[in-house]
Design an enzyme around this catalytic site. Structure first.
Site, PDB file in Angstrom:
ATOM      1  N   LYS A  74      50.409  50.441  39.813  1.00  0.00           N
ATOM      2  CA  LYS A  74      48.990  50.974  40.701  1.00  0.00           C
ATOM      3  C   LYS A  74      49.532  51.934  41.803  1.00  0.00           C
ATOM      4  O   LYS A  74      49.085  53.079  41.717  1.00  0.00           O
ATOM      5  CB  LYS A  74      48.359  49.760  41.344  1.00  0.00           C
ATOM      6  CG  LYS A  74      47.574  49.046  40.249  1.00  0.00           C
ATOM      7  CD  LYS A  74      46.998  47.576  40.775  1.00  0.00           C
ATOM      8  CE  LYS A  74      46.596  46.652  39.581  1.00  0.00           C
ATOM      9  NZ  LYS A  74      45.926  45.385  39.876  1.00  0.00           N
ATOM     10  N   GLN A  76      46.164  41.501  44.973  1.00  0.00           N
ATOM     11  CA  GLN A  76      46.725  41.182  43.698  1.00  0.00           C
ATOM     12  C   GLN A  76      46.446  39.669  43.564  1.00  0.00           C
ATOM     13  O   GLN A  76      46.842  39.013  44.186  1.00  0.00           O
ATOM     14  CB  GLN A  76      48.006  41.669  43.587  1.00  0.00           C
ATOM     15  CG  GLN A  76      48.877  41.589  42.054  1.00  0.00           C
ATOM     16  CD  GLN A  76      48.073  42.440  40.955  1.00  0.00           C
ATOM     17  OE1 GLN A  76      47.622  43.266  41.538  1.00  0.00           O
ATOM     18  NE2 GLN A  76      48.145  41.881  39.720  1.00  0.00           N
ATOM     19  N   ASP A 120      38.259  46.426  43.182  1.00  0.00           N
ATOM     20  CA  ASP A 120      38.265  45.758  42.096  1.00  0.00           C
ATOM     21  C   ASP A 120      37.217  45.239  41.329  1.00  0.00           C
ATOM     22  O   ASP A 120      37.165  44.521  40.312  1.00  0.00           O
ATOM     23  CB  ASP A 120      39.337  44.317  42.633  1.00  0.00           C
ATOM     24  CG  ASP A 120      40.694  44.414  42.070  1.00  0.00           C
ATOM     25  OD1 ASP A 120      40.815  44.988  40.995  1.00  0.00           O
ATOM     26  OD2 ASP A 120      41.606  43.905  42.527  1.00  0.00           O
TER      27      ASP A 120
HETATM   28  N1  GUN Z   1      45.698  40.209  38.319  1.00  0.00           N
HETATM   29  C1  GUN Z   1      45.373  40.379  37.094  1.00  0.00           C
HETATM   30  N2  GUN Z   1      44.539  41.519  36.888  1.00  0.00           N
HETATM   31  C2  GUN Z   1      44.025  41.809  38.219  1.00  0.00           C
HETATM   32  C3  GUN Z   1      43.409  42.934  38.586  1.00  0.00           C
HETATM   33  O1  GUN Z   1      42.570  43.523  37.681  1.00  0.00           O
HETATM   34  N3  GUN Z   1      43.101  42.862  39.815  1.00  0.00           N
HETATM   35  C4  GUN Z   1      44.064  42.334  40.727  1.00  0.00           C
HETATM   36  N4  GUN Z   1      43.775  42.296  42.154  1.00  0.00           N
HETATM   37  N5  GUN Z   1      44.591  41.055  40.296  1.00  0.00           N
HETATM   38  C5  GUN Z   1      44.714  41.060  39.145  1.00  0.00           C
END
Ligand code: GUN
Length: 303
Positions: free
Chosen positions: A52, A96, A119
């Site tokens: 990211k 995350q 998100d």
């Molecule tokens: N863990 C797995 N997929 C995601 C996501 O799309 N966002 C976040 N913050 N954590 C994740």
């Protein structure tokens, strides 16, 4: 059978975003800024967050990685979140997941200011998504909609079976595919671990979205000919022949299922890369205040 090339679409989206960043810069506007909070040292989470951050650099965004120890208390984590909520230089941020077991995930997601929740996990944004109001869509489901859109796959009136009901993918996906929208208007069946006769359901599906996290779960005898298959699974399997030490397997037994498909996403190279591209799109929306004015959490004037 046609492969749905998530890598190509993600690259196209990133190029579009990079162009917009250049435009913002040339107009003297602020550069979008995404922050990511990573708690602990889980290997997969570290890889995702690194990707990211790297993608932010690629499109010209500013990014900040907030690394926190795995034994941080819930209240300390909320303090960190409030710092980001109140930091005007940050347009959007993510925490995350998964979080360490001693931390209540719901409480953490509620602490994120809805206007910075790129998100789309805050209950207010989930509600807005459900009611088809403008908001951040969760990144993986948003990426899947984008794949279906860019390949002109007809969804109206189709029977879509979603396997898996996680808050991150399966549940929002089922809502989005049923919404009255360009990509949507499906008859949706949401299957999960308690579903009886899953095969009966998948055999009736025109579109299958497999998001249960079990490697090569969906087999050829579970799908009808001409089906569209979207594989969300990414399970790491040890593989000493690879430089990374592992290979990735999806939730679909690709070799046998792909022979019956009209379209299918590969793993890797399918949905995974779209997740990051969608997060960047959401961050750009946050910077442009597309859904929320920064000073207000919610206003009817925005609708
Ligand atoms: N863990 C797995 N997929 C995601 C996501 O799309 N966002 C976040 N913050 N954590 C994740």
């Amino acid at each position: 059978m046609q492969l749905l090339d998530g890598k190509k679409i993600a690259a196209a989206i990133k190029a579009e975003i990079a162009e917009e960043v250049k435009l913002l810069k040339s107009r003297g506007k602020k550069i979008p800024h995404l922050a990511a909070v990573l708690v602990g040292d889980d290997g997969a989470s570290q890889t995702y967050v690194a990707s990211k951050v790297k993608s932010c650099e690629e499109v010209g965004f500013k990014s900040t990685l907030v690394r926190l120890k795995k034994d941080i208390t819930e209240n300390e984590l909320i303090t960190q979140i409030n710092l980001l909520n109140n930091d005007d230089s940050v347009d959007g941020f993510i925490v995350q997941l998964p979080l360490p077991k001693h931390i209540n995930e719901e409480r953490i997601l509620l602490a994120v200011a809805p206007e910075k929740d790129v998100d789309g996990f805050h209950p207010m944004n989930v509600g807005r998504m459900t009611l088809n109001l403008p908001t951040y869509l969760p990144a993986t489901p948003k990426g899947i909609l984008e794949i279906l859109k860019r390949y002109n796959i007809e969804t109206e009136g189709k029977h879509c079976v979603v396997i898996g009901r996680s808050n991150i993918v399966g549940l929002p996906m089922s809502i989005l595919m049923a919404r009255k929208d360009k990509i949507g208007n499906c008859t949706v069946t949401l299957c999960h671990s308690k579903t009886k006769n899953l095969k009966e359901e998948t055999l009736r599906a025109d579109i299958i979205i497999a998001a249960l996290g079990k490697q090569e779960f969906l087999k050829a005898d579970m799908v009808k000919k001409g089906v569209v298959v979207i594989d969300v699974g990414i399970t790491r399997i040890e593989d000493k022949t690879k430089k990374s030490g592992y290979k990735l397997l999806g939730d679909v037994a690709f070799d046998e299922v792909s022979k019956k498909c009209s379209y299918i996403t590969p793993v890797p190279g399918g949905v995974g890369l779209m997740t990051v591209a969608s997060l960047l799109q959401n961050t750009l929306s946050a910077a442009k205040e597309e859904f929320y004015k920064k000073t207000l959490s919610f206003s009817v004037d925005e609708l």
